[in-house]
Design a protein around this motif. Structure first.
Motif, PDB file in Angstrom:
ATOM      1  N   LYS A 103       0.831  -1.207   0.000  1.00 50.03           N
ATOM      2  CA  LYS A 103       0.000   0.000   0.000  1.00 50.03           C
ATOM      3  C   LYS A 103       0.862   1.253   0.000  1.00 50.03           C
ATOM      4  CE  LYS A 103      -3.733   2.482   0.382  1.00 50.03           C
ATOM      5  NZ  LYS A 103      -4.628   2.645  -0.786  1.00 50.03           N
ATOM      6  N   ALA A 104       1.900   1.273   0.831  1.00 47.20           N
ATOM      7  CA  ALA A 104       2.784   2.442   0.905  1.00 47.20           C
ATOM      8  C   ALA A 104       3.510   2.674  -0.408  1.00 47.20           C
ATOM      9  CB  ALA A 104       3.791   2.267   2.041  1.00 47.20           C
ATOM     10  N   GLY A 105       3.731   1.602  -1.163  1.00 46.06           N
ATOM     11  CA  GLY A 105       4.425   1.705  -2.438  1.00 46.06           C
ATOM     12  C   GLY A 105       3.509   2.008  -3.612  1.00 46.06           C
ATOM     13  N   GLY A 106       2.231   2.238  -3.349  1.00 44.56           N
ATOM     14  CA  GLY A 106       1.302   2.607  -4.406  1.00 44.56           C
ATOM     15  C   GLY A 106       0.491   1.464  -4.977  1.00 44.56           C
ATOM     16  N   LEU A 107       0.600   0.264  -4.400  1.00 49.33           N
ATOM     17  CA  LEU A 107      -0.173  -0.874  -4.881  1.00 49.33           C
ATOM     18  C   LEU A 107      -1.639  -0.687  -4.498  1.00 49.33           C
ATOM     19  CD1 LEU A 107       0.031  -3.655  -6.242  1.00 49.33           C
ATOM     20  CD2 LEU A 107       0.476  -4.654  -3.996  1.00 49.33           C
ATOM     21  N   ASP A 108      -2.533  -0.807  -5.464  1.00 52.91           N
ATOM     22  CA  ASP A 108      -3.960  -0.597  -5.223  1.00 52.91           C
ATOM     23  C   ASP A 108      -4.583  -1.860  -4.645  1.00 52.91           C
ATOM     24  OD1 ASP A 108      -6.567   0.267  -5.138  1.00 52.91           O
ATOM     25  OD2 ASP A 108      -6.904   0.116  -7.299  1.00 52.91           O
ATOM     26  N   THR A 109      -4.655  -1.902  -3.328  1.00 51.82           N
ATOM     27  CA  THR A 109      -5.311  -3.002  -2.636  1.00 51.82           C
ATOM     28  C   THR A 109      -6.369  -2.441  -1.711  1.00 51.82           C
ATOM     29  OG1 THR A 109      -3.652  -2.990  -0.852  1.00 51.82           O
ATOM     30  CG2 THR A 109      -3.288  -4.509  -2.705  1.00 51.82           C
ATOM     31  N   ARG A 110      -7.315  -3.293  -1.298  1.00 45.41           N
ATOM     32  CA  ARG A 110      -8.341  -2.913  -0.347  1.00 45.41           C
ATOM     33  C   ARG A 110      -8.261  -3.856   0.852  1.00 45.41           C
ATOM     34  NH1 ARG A 110     -11.596  -0.285  -4.186  1.00 45.41           N
ATOM     35  NH2 ARG A 110     -10.046   0.531  -5.666  1.00 45.41           N
ATOM     36  N   LEU A 111      -8.298  -3.284   2.024  1.00 39.94           N
ATOM     37  CA  LEU A 111      -8.275  -4.053   3.266  1.00 39.94           C
ATOM     38  C   LEU A 111      -9.699  -4.534   3.537  1.00 39.94           C
ATOM     39  CD1 LEU A 111      -6.895  -4.994   5.881  1.00 39.94           C
ATOM     40  CD2 LEU A 111      -7.261  -2.690   6.791  1.00 39.94           C
ATOM     41  N   LEU A 112      -9.933  -5.843   3.375  1.00 38.66           N
ATOM     42  CA  LEU A 112     -11.286  -6.385   3.396  1.00 38.66           C
ATOM     43  C   LEU A 112     -11.697  -6.969   4.740  1.00 38.66           C
ATOM     44  CD1 LEU A 112     -11.267  -8.131  -0.095  1.00 38.66           C
ATOM     45  CD2 LEU A 112     -12.188  -5.873   0.493  1.00 38.66           C
ATOM     46  N   SER A 113     -10.764  -7.581   5.451  1.00 38.18           N
ATOM     47  CA  SER A 113     -11.096  -8.105   6.782  1.00 38.18           C
ATOM     48  C   SER A 113      -9.818  -8.419   7.542  1.00 38.18           C
ATOM     49  CB  SER A 113     -11.974  -9.364   6.683  1.00 38.18           C
ATOM     50  OG  SER A 113     -11.204 -10.512   6.387  1.00 38.18           O
ATOM     51  N   ALA A 114      -9.969  -8.543   8.844  1.00 39.59           N
ATOM     52  CA  ALA A 114      -8.884  -9.079   9.660  1.00 39.59           C
ATOM     53  C   ALA A 114      -8.834 -10.587   9.445  1.00 39.59           C
ATOM     54  CB  ALA A 114      -9.122  -8.753  11.131  1.00 39.59           C
ATOM     55  N   VAL A 115      -7.646 -11.146   9.536  1.00 41.20           N
ATOM     56  CA  VAL A 115      -7.465 -12.598   9.402  1.00 41.20           C
ATOM     57  C   VAL A 115      -6.903 -13.186  10.695  1.00 41.20           C
ATOM     58  CG1 VAL A 115      -6.153 -14.395   8.200  1.00 41.20           C
ATOM     59  CG2 VAL A 115      -7.252 -12.572   6.900  1.00 41.20           C
ATOM     60  N   ALA A 116      -5.976 -12.477  11.312  1.00 45.67           N
ATOM     61  CA  ALA A 116      -5.425 -12.903  12.604  1.00 45.67           C
ATOM     62  C   ALA A 116      -4.916 -11.670  13.329  1.00 45.67           C
ATOM     63  CB  ALA A 116      -4.303 -13.922  12.419  1.00 45.67           C
ATOM     64  N   ARG A 117      -4.923 -11.734  14.631  1.00 47.14           N
ATOM     65  CA  ARG A 117      -4.438 -10.610  15.429  1.00 47.14           C
ATOM     66  C   ARG A 117      -3.701 -11.142  16.659  1.00 47.14           C
ATOM     67  NH1 ARG A 117      -9.544  -7.216  16.342  1.00 47.14           N
ATOM     68  NH2 ARG A 117     -10.272  -8.174  14.422  1.00 47.14           N
ATOM     69  N   LEU A 224      -6.879  -9.855   5.038  1.00 44.25           N
ATOM     70  CA  LEU A 224      -7.328 -10.288   3.714  1.00 44.25           C
ATOM     71  C   LEU A 224      -7.383  -9.053   2.833  1.00 44.25           C
ATOM     72  CD1 LEU A 224      -8.517 -12.246   1.613  1.00 44.25           C
ATOM     73  CD2 LEU A 224     -10.775 -11.824   2.640  1.00 44.25           C
ATOM     74  N   LEU A 225      -6.626  -9.076   1.747  1.00 45.01           N
ATOM     75  CA  LEU A 225      -6.607  -7.983   0.788  1.00 45.01           C
ATOM     76  C   LEU A 225      -7.314  -8.382  -0.500  1.00 45.01           C
ATOM     77  CD1 LEU A 225      -2.893  -6.731   0.930  1.00 45.01           C
ATOM     78  CD2 LEU A 225      -4.859  -5.884   2.243  1.00 45.01           C
ATOM     79  N   GLY A 226      -7.914  -7.410  -1.148  1.00 45.47           N
ATOM     80  CA  GLY A 226      -8.432  -7.591  -2.490  1.00 45.47           C
ATOM     81  C   GLY A 226      -7.712  -6.648  -3.432  1.00 45.47           C
ATOM     82  N   ARG A 227      -7.398  -7.117  -4.626  1.00 46.01           N
ATOM     83  CA  ARG A 227      -6.806  -6.226  -5.633  1.00 46.01           C
ATOM     84  C   ARG A 227      -7.859  -5.191  -6.028  1.00 46.01           C
ATOM     85  NH1 ARG A 227      -6.722  -6.877 -11.121  1.00 46.01           N
ATOM     86  NH2 ARG A 227      -7.505  -8.999 -10.882  1.00 46.01           N
ATOM     87  N   GLY A 228      -7.468  -3.917  -6.026  1.00 50.36           N
ATOM     88  CA  GLY A 228      -8.417  -2.835  -6.205  1.00 50.36           C
ATOM     89  C   GLY A 228      -9.306  -2.976  -7.421  1.00 50.36           C
ATOM     90  N   ALA A 229      -8.714  -3.309  -8.561  1.00 49.20           N
ATOM     91  CA  ALA A 229      -9.496  -3.419  -9.800  1.00 49.20           C
ATOM     92  C   ALA A 229     -10.533  -4.530  -9.696  1.00 49.20           C
ATOM     93  CB  ALA A 229      -8.566  -3.661 -10.983  1.00 49.20           C
ATOM     94  N   PHE A 230     -10.167  -5.637  -9.063  1.00 54.78           N
ATOM     95  CA  PHE A 230     -11.104  -6.756  -8.931  1.00 54.78           C
ATOM     96  C   PHE A 230     -12.267  -6.358  -8.020  1.00 54.78           C
ATOM     97  CE2 PHE A 230     -12.884 -10.667  -7.315  1.00 54.78           C
ATOM     98  CZ  PHE A 230     -12.844 -11.521  -8.399  1.00 54.78           C
ATOM     99  N   VAL A 231     -11.961  -5.695  -6.914  1.00 51.11           N
ATOM    100  CA  VAL A 231     -13.013  -5.273  -5.984  1.00 51.11           C
ATOM    101  C   VAL A 231     -13.979  -4.308  -6.665  1.00 51.11           C
ATOM    102  CG1 VAL A 231     -13.487  -4.064  -3.818  1.00 51.11           C
ATOM    103  CG2 VAL A 231     -11.541  -5.629  -3.958  1.00 51.11           C
ATOM    104  N   ASP A 232     -13.453  -3.383  -7.445  1.00 50.07           N
ATOM    105  CA  ASP A 232     -14.300  -2.402  -8.130  1.00 50.07           C
ATOM    106  C   ASP A 232     -15.158  -3.048  -9.208  1.00 50.07           C
ATOM    107  OD1 ASP A 232     -13.286  -0.369  -6.584  1.00 50.07           O
ATOM    108  OD2 ASP A 232     -11.807   0.281  -8.065  1.00 50.07           O
ATOM    109  N   GLU A 233     -14.596  -4.013  -9.925  1.00 48.85           N
ATOM    110  CA  GLU A 233     -15.306  -4.630 -11.050  1.00 48.85           C
ATOM    111  C   GLU A 233     -16.262  -5.732 -10.623  1.00 48.85           C
ATOM    112  OE1 GLU A 233     -12.233  -5.932 -13.680  1.00 48.85           O
ATOM    113  OE2 GLU A 233     -11.380  -3.921 -13.888  1.00 48.85           O
ATOM    114  N   HIS A 234     -15.962  -6.397  -9.501  1.00 44.03           N
ATOM    115  CA  HIS A 234     -16.771  -7.557  -9.096  1.00 44.03           C
ATOM    116  C   HIS A 234     -17.114  -7.519  -7.614  1.00 44.03           C
ATOM    117  CE1 HIS A 234     -15.668  -9.158 -13.021  1.00 44.03           C
ATOM    118  NE2 HIS A 234     -14.400  -8.975 -12.720  1.00 44.03           N
TER     119      HIS A 234
END
Length: 351
Positions: A103-117, A224-234
């Motif tokens: 994310k800091a490097g400009g990768l378009d991802t979306r934070l969708l849920s926690a997986v472990a803490r 759990l991350l989603g690729r931004g384009a995939f989240v937007d399109e689907h």
């Protein structure tokens, strides 16, 4: 002739539209996971192993002709970020630091849920070395898997003690290589997960310190991350995937299933059950695997971003709240509050 040309033009337009629809149809959902396995079969532990064992996502999408492709990466976070950047993956179950790096490097991802803490990590040292703390480890050789959540965990644990990475001779090794190097006395210590318990059991390591001893400082998160384009399109597929995994998460969070879960991960990751039992003895699965993007989880991630920036592990910070997209997990939890009662299926490993 004019009518014929019009018909041809309309037919061509219809063909182009039809082709576009076919091109936009998802036939495969690609999911990336760091491979923690010490054996021939891959493992991501946590919810990943439960989902795969049950074929949960495969069953959800098979009626639509959509296959699920699980891709396990020995190169862990750095390799997964590269795959996401190249559009080769749609989702990733990933530790906090590689997710932050992307994310800091400009990768378009979306934070969708926690997986472990609050996942526990260990300092493993050579037996008889006299190393009992980070302070007594200063100036010595420590193996860290750079670019993974372990590196940020190490930085956080050190900061808690008023230390920094430059106080040590840090060597970049993956988990299996670090364990082998410690056993061969080529390094003085490694900071790692439960795999080092196997070294202790064989008398090849001592474990003088854990994140529990540090009041939780250095504990690890996963997302759990989603690729931004995939989240937007689907978005409908994203919603279905997150909703479909809730019964498995509910099963996993039931501490009565802890031994079944240990047996499952032991089979897939080739870890001795006793090692995983020892690691999980003082931990609550209900707490570790809570999927909500709640204020506590977001705050912890923000602290990790700020720490990574301060330690010069990333060049640019960001606001985690703008990264998070909680609508999918919130909807899934609202729609299926009964999943804890229905998620009684036992994994194949313990049948």
């Amino acid at each position: 002739m004019i009518r014929t040309r019009s018909f041809v033009a309309l037919s061509l337009a219809a063909l182009l539209v039809s082709g576009q629809v076919l091109a936009d149809t998802v036939k495969e959902i690609r999911i990336a996971v760091p491979d923690i396995s010490a054996g021939p079969t891959p493992s991501g532990a946590g919810i990943v192993d439960v989902l795969r064992d049950r074929q949960t996502l495969e069953k959800e999408f098979e009626k639509d002709g959509i296959t699920i492709r699980w891709d396990f990466f020995k190169g862990a976070g750095p390799a997964i970020n590269e795959a996401l950047a190249n559009g080769q993956e749609d989702f990733a179950y990933l530790g906090d630091f590689p997710a932050i790096i992307g994310k800091a490097g400009g990768l378009d991802t979306r934070l969708l849920s926690a997986v472990a803490r609050n996942v526990k990590l260990y300092l493993a040292v050579q037996p008889g070395s006299g190393i009992t703390s980070f302070e007594t480890l200063k100036g010595k050789r420590v193996a860290i898997f750079r670019g993974t959540a372990t590196q940020l965990s190490f930085a956080s644990a050190l900061a808690h003690q008023g230390l920094k990475e430059s106080d040590f001779k840090v060597i970049n090794l993956d988990y299996n290589a670090a364990n082998a190097a410690l056993a061969a006395k080529q390094i003085d210590a490694t900071w790692s997960g439960a795999g080092v318990l196997a070294l202790k059991a064989r008398g090849l390591a001592e474990l003088p310190l854990t994140t529990v001893d540090l009041g939780g400082a250095g504990s690890m998160q996963a997302v759990l991350l989603g690729r931004g384009a995939f989240v937007d399109e689907h978005p409908e597929l994203v919603a279905r995937l997150i909703k479909a995994q809730q019964p498995a998460i509910a099963w996993l969070r039931n501490d009565a299933h802890k031994q079944d879960y240990i047996d499952l991960v032991s089979r897939l990751a080739s870890y001795p059950p006793a090692i995983l039992t020892a690691d999980a003895a003082d931990q609550s699965l209900n707490t570790i695997f809570a999927p909500q993007l709640d204020a506590s989880f977001i705050d912890n991630l923000q602290h990790s971003v700020d720490l990574a920036l301060d330690a010069k592990l990333i060049r640019k910070g960001f606001d985690v709240k703008t990264w998070a997209e909680p609508r999918f997990i919130d909807a899934a939890l609202t729609a299926a509050p009964h999943t804890a009662d229905t998620a009684t299926q036992t994994p194949q490993a313990s049948r």
